[in-house]
Structure formats: structure tokens, C-alpha cells
Scaffold this motif. Structure first.
Motif, PDB file in Angstrom:
ATOM      1  N   SER A  77       0.834  -1.200   0.000  1.00 55.20           N
ATOM      2  CA  SER A  77       0.000   0.000   0.000  1.00 55.20           C
ATOM      3  C   SER A  77       0.873   1.255   0.000  1.00 55.20           C
ATOM      4  O   SER A  77       1.767   1.399   0.834  1.00 55.20           O
ATOM      5  CB  SER A  77      -0.902   0.009   1.243  1.00 55.20           C
ATOM      6  N   ASN A  78       0.630   2.147  -0.953  1.00 59.63           N
ATOM      7  CA  ASN A  78       1.374   3.410  -0.992  1.00 59.63           C
ATOM      8  C   ASN A  78       1.263   4.169   0.330  1.00 59.63           C
ATOM      9  O   ASN A  78       2.252   4.662   0.868  1.00 59.63           O
ATOM     10  CB  ASN A  78       0.840   4.300  -2.119  1.00 59.63           C
TER      11      ASN A  78
ATOM     12  N   ASN B 174       3.100   2.390   3.263  1.00 57.11           N
ATOM     13  CA  ASN B 174       4.552   2.435   3.121  1.00 57.11           C
ATOM     14  C   ASN B 174       5.066   3.847   3.405  1.00 57.11           C
ATOM     15  O   ASN B 174       6.109   4.025   4.040  1.00 57.11           O
ATOM     16  CB  ASN B 174       4.987   1.989   1.730  1.00 57.11           C
ATOM     17  N   GLN B 175       4.313   4.849   2.971  1.00 57.22           N
ATOM     18  CA  GLN B 175       4.722   6.224   3.267  1.00 57.22           C
ATOM     19  C   GLN B 175       4.532   6.563   4.735  1.00 57.22           C
ATOM     20  O   GLN B 175       5.220   7.443   5.264  1.00 57.22           O
ATOM     21  CB  GLN B 175       3.955   7.201   2.369  1.00 57.22           C
TER      22      GLN B 175
ATOM     23  N   VAL C  18       1.440  10.449  -2.099  1.00 60.04           N
ATOM     24  CA  VAL C  18       0.895   9.126  -1.753  1.00 60.04           C
ATOM     25  C   VAL C  18       0.300   8.447  -2.983  1.00 60.04           C
ATOM     26  O   VAL C  18       0.449   7.235  -3.175  1.00 60.04           O
ATOM     27  CB  VAL C  18      -0.171   9.254  -0.642  1.00 60.04           C
ATOM     28  N   TYR C  19      -0.363   9.220  -3.833  1.00 62.68           N
ATOM     29  CA  TYR C  19      -1.031   8.634  -4.997  1.00 62.68           C
ATOM     30  C   TYR C  19      -0.037   8.100  -6.027  1.00 62.68           C
ATOM     31  O   TYR C  19      -0.216   7.021  -6.586  1.00 62.68           O
ATOM     32  CB  TYR C  19      -1.940   9.672  -5.659  1.00 62.68           C
TER      33      TYR C  19
ATOM     34  N   PHE D 155       3.470   7.639  -5.586  1.00 60.04           N
ATOM     35  CA  PHE D 155       4.688   6.963  -5.152  1.00 60.04           C
ATOM     36  C   PHE D 155       4.405   5.955  -4.049  1.00 60.04           C
ATOM     37  O   PHE D 155       3.602   6.210  -3.162  1.00 60.04           O
ATOM     38  CB  PHE D 155       5.719   7.979  -4.642  1.00 60.04           C
ATOM     39  N   ASN D 156       5.115   4.821  -4.099  1.00 61.03           N
ATOM     40  CA  ASN D 156       4.954   3.793  -3.067  1.00 61.03           C
ATOM     41  C   ASN D 156       5.812   4.100  -1.841  1.00 61.03           C
ATOM     42  O   ASN D 156       5.466   3.736  -0.729  1.00 61.03           O
ATOM     43  CB  ASN D 156       5.316   2.406  -3.601  1.00 61.03           C
TER      44      ASN D 156
END
Length: 384
Positions: free
Chosen positions: A72-73, A76-77, A270-271, A273-274
Motif C-alpha cells: 500500500s502506498n 509504506n509512506q 501518496v497517490y 509513489f509507493n
């Protein structure tokens, strides 16, 4: 699984709010006057995001035995971008202290002592818990040669923890605290580089301090096999400090439209990049932090007494959440039973763990962190 975790974000947030309010009634601490209340308020949320990040990793680990970054992006962020923010905050605060130093004289020994009293006691407490857990899991028997145990023990005590730093031959010891300590050598490296940074800004520094501190930083980097890319957020924090020191942004970035801009930038990150460690994302995080450090309190949320109270326990929360997750899944639920948990059951467990986590961290902040910080401040006051 992805849908379930997003559904649980709201109840987890509700339980978090209730927990912080209730715990602060049970275990009272005072708020001190500080220059950047918004940053203080931000830190608690960052540490909690790391907890959610590792919760996701634990769910996958229980099923697959693979300790890997979340698919999940967002989750993970919650880990990577949060660490970037922590590094930016460190660099900003200490570079700002250099700019605000009115006397032109810095007592570097006092500086080191204050860092030691701030970071080591709570860290030492967390490591003692890990040592005890390892002893229990290895049946209180010596499984590897003395020298190997000594090396790994010293590695843990001096923040140099990697996936290979197994204690007493216990495979993947880092899982006991979710491997969160990898960031601390980078923090210490920055602390030791501060005299060199001061020299760069033409601030008067004792040459012996520059050489000794820089040598210590180099040793930490070599022993830790540090990656230079992890120092990029520190550069971002220094740049933010330089920009704010010009006084050109005073009052401007506090406007609500810049709050919306910050939210938009984070949403884009977030949209698309992972992770959170690519240069463009570090730039985004630095811009968002510039807005916050300029006094933008995100509609009053970050500077509220609630957020600042929550922010006080950041370090304890960062160090202890991984240990609590291990204890829950290994001792309370049991690994075999935990493997069979449905998505809903797993996230119910995580939701239920929020209150004890906040309670424990409030206790360690009040009775471990705060007293040792007070000793450091008293010593400094006596000298002045």
C-alpha cells in the motif's frame, strides 16, 4: 486486505483520540512553552504512522514469513515519509539553534551531554526489554561464542542495529522492535556533523571540536555502512532553516490556502509513489515542512494542547511500538493463532492495542525521559 485496513483507519483514529485524552487525565504532564508548537504537535502523529506502517508489515509477515515494505502506498509512506520528516525536523531545529546562537560560543560538551540524556536512557530501557526477550526466547542459554555475543550486544547498545545484529544467535532479532533503530545512527551522525555545519555558516567553532566531531561522524558512518541518500532529508531541513532565517516567509505561509497546498502535495505523493525516499518526495516533504515550520498549524490541529501532549511521547512511541507488537503476536495471541486471523480480526487487535501503547509511552515519558532531560537542563543552568 487493502480495503479492510482503510476502513479501520477511522476507528483507530477515534480510539487514538480517546486514549490520548484518557491517559493524559490519568498520568498528567505539563506543557512547556516552545518556539515551534506546530512541530511538537506533528511529531506524535508521525510516530503513530510508523506504528501503523509496522502493523501492516506484521500482518504480511505472519502470513508469509517475509518482512517487507507494505504494498500500500499510504502505509509504506507512513513509514518512509515519516522518517524523512523526522530527519528534516532534526536538521531544521539544530541548524536554527546555530542561527539563533547569540553569544557566538557553543559548549560542545554540554551539547553532547544533552543529546545523550535525551536519547540514550529511553533507548537503553527499550534495549534492556529486548535483551530480556532474547534471553527468554533462547531459554536463558548461551548459543554463540562470547565474542560474537559481545559484538552484537555492543552493536545494540550503541545504536548500530542491522538485520544481521542477531543477539545470542536468535534469528532476525530486529523483528523484536520492528527494526526501527536503523534511523538512530543517522541522527547521531548529524549531531556530530553540527560543528562542521556551523563552520560552513561562518559561525565561530573550536577547530578541535570540528575535527573530533567530524571524525566521530565518519566512524559512525563507516561502522553503520551509512547510505548517503538517507542524508538528503537533513539537507532539506537545513534549507528550510536557511529560508526561515531570512524572515521572508513570516506570516505568509500561515494562511489556510497553504494548509490546503500541503495536503494536496502529500496526497499527490501518496497517490503516485509507493515510498518516500525519492528526491522529488523529499522535496515535497521539505516544502510541506516549510509550511508547518512557518507557523501553519493545519487549522489549529498541530498547535492544539491535544497534539502537543501527544507529541511529548513521540520518542517512547517510536521505540516501544515494535516491542509491543511482538509481545502481542508472540506471547498474547501466539504466532500460530495470529497466522489465522482474518483481516478484520487483525485490525481489531491493532485498534485494541492503541490504548495500552499510549499508556505505556506516557509512563515511560514521565518517569524515564522527563527526569533525565531535567537533569541535563539543571546541569546547564548551573554552568550558566
Amino acid at each position: 486486505m487493502n480495503f479492510t485496513i482503510y476502513v479501520f483507519l477511522l476507528p483507530i483514529l477515534v480510539v487514538l483520540i480517546i486514549s490520548v485524552l484518557l491517559v493524559n487525565r490519568l498520568i498528567k504532564t505539563d506543557l512547556s512553552e516552545i518556539r515551534y508548537p506546530e512541530i511538537d504537535g506533528l511529531r506524535g502523529y508521525l510516530a503513530f504512522f510508523v506504528f501503523l506502517h509496522h502493523s501492516y508489515i506484521w500482518q504480511v509477515f505472519l502470513k508469509t514469513k517475509n518482512w517487507e515494505d507494505p504494498a500500500s502506498n499510504l502505509f509504506n509512506q507512513f513509514g518512509e515519509t515519516t522518517v524523512v520528516f523526522f530527519f528534516i525536523i532534526t536538521a531544521f531545529l539544530f541548524t536554527t539553534k546555530l542561527f539563533n546562537n547569540k553569544t557566538g560560543v557553543i559548549d560542545w560538551s554540554d551539547y553532547l551531554k544533552s543529546r545523550f540524556f535525551r536519547l540514550f536512557p529511553m533507548y537503553f530501557f527499550s534495549v534492556i526489554i529486548i535483551f530480556f526477550l532474547v534471553a527468554y526466547l533462547t531459554q536463558f542459554t548461551i548459543r554463540v561464542p562470547f565474542i560474537e555475543n559481545l559484538k552484537s550486544t555492543l552493536s545494540w547498545l550503541f545504536f548500530n542495529v542491522s538485520k544481521n545484529s542477531n543477539l545470542n544467535g536468535l534469528e532476525d532479532t530486529f523483528i523484536l522492535n520492528s527494526g526501527i533503530t536503523w534511523t538512530l545512527p543517522y541522527e547521531w551522525t548529524f549531531y556530530f556533523l553540527l560543528p562542521l555545519i556551523a563552520l560552513w555558516f561562518k559561525i565561530k567553532v573550536n577547530l578541535k571540536a570540528v575535527l573530533a566531531f567530524t571524525a566521530a561522524a565518519a566512524v559512525i558512518m563507516i561502522i553503520n555502512k551509512s547510505s548517503l541518500r538517507h542524508f538528503m532529508p537533513f539537507v532539506g531541513g537545513i534549507i528550510v532553516a536557511i529560508l526561515l532565517n531570512t524572515k521572508k516567509f513570516e506570516g505568509i505561509l500561515k494562511q489556510k490556502k497553504y494548509t490546503l497546498l500541503a495536503i494536496l502535495l502529500l496526497s499527490i505523493s501518496v497517490y503516485f509513489f509507493n515510498g518516500g525516499r525519492k528526491p522529488i518526495q523529499i522535496v515535497i516533504s521539505s516544502v510541506v515542512f516549510l509550511i508547518i515550520a512557518s507557523g501553519n498549524n493545519f487549522f489549529g490541529i498541530l498547535s492544539s494542547a491535544f497534539s502537543r501532549k501527544f507529541g511529548q511521547i513521540t520518542y517512547s512511541l517510536y521505540l516501544l511500538h515494535g516491542i509491543l507488537l511482538f509481545i502481542i503476536f508472540y506471547f498474547i495471541i501466539g504466532l500460530e493463532r495470529a497466522k489465522t486471523l482474518t483481516n478484520t480480526e487483525f485490525w481489531l487487535v491493532i485498534t485494541a492495542s492503541v490504548f495500552p501503547l499510549i499508556l505505556i509511552c506516557q509512563l515511560t515519558f514521565k518517569y524515564i525521559e522527563l527526569p533525565l532531560m531535567s537533569i541535563s537542563k539543571r546541569n546547564k543552568t548551573k554552568k550558566t
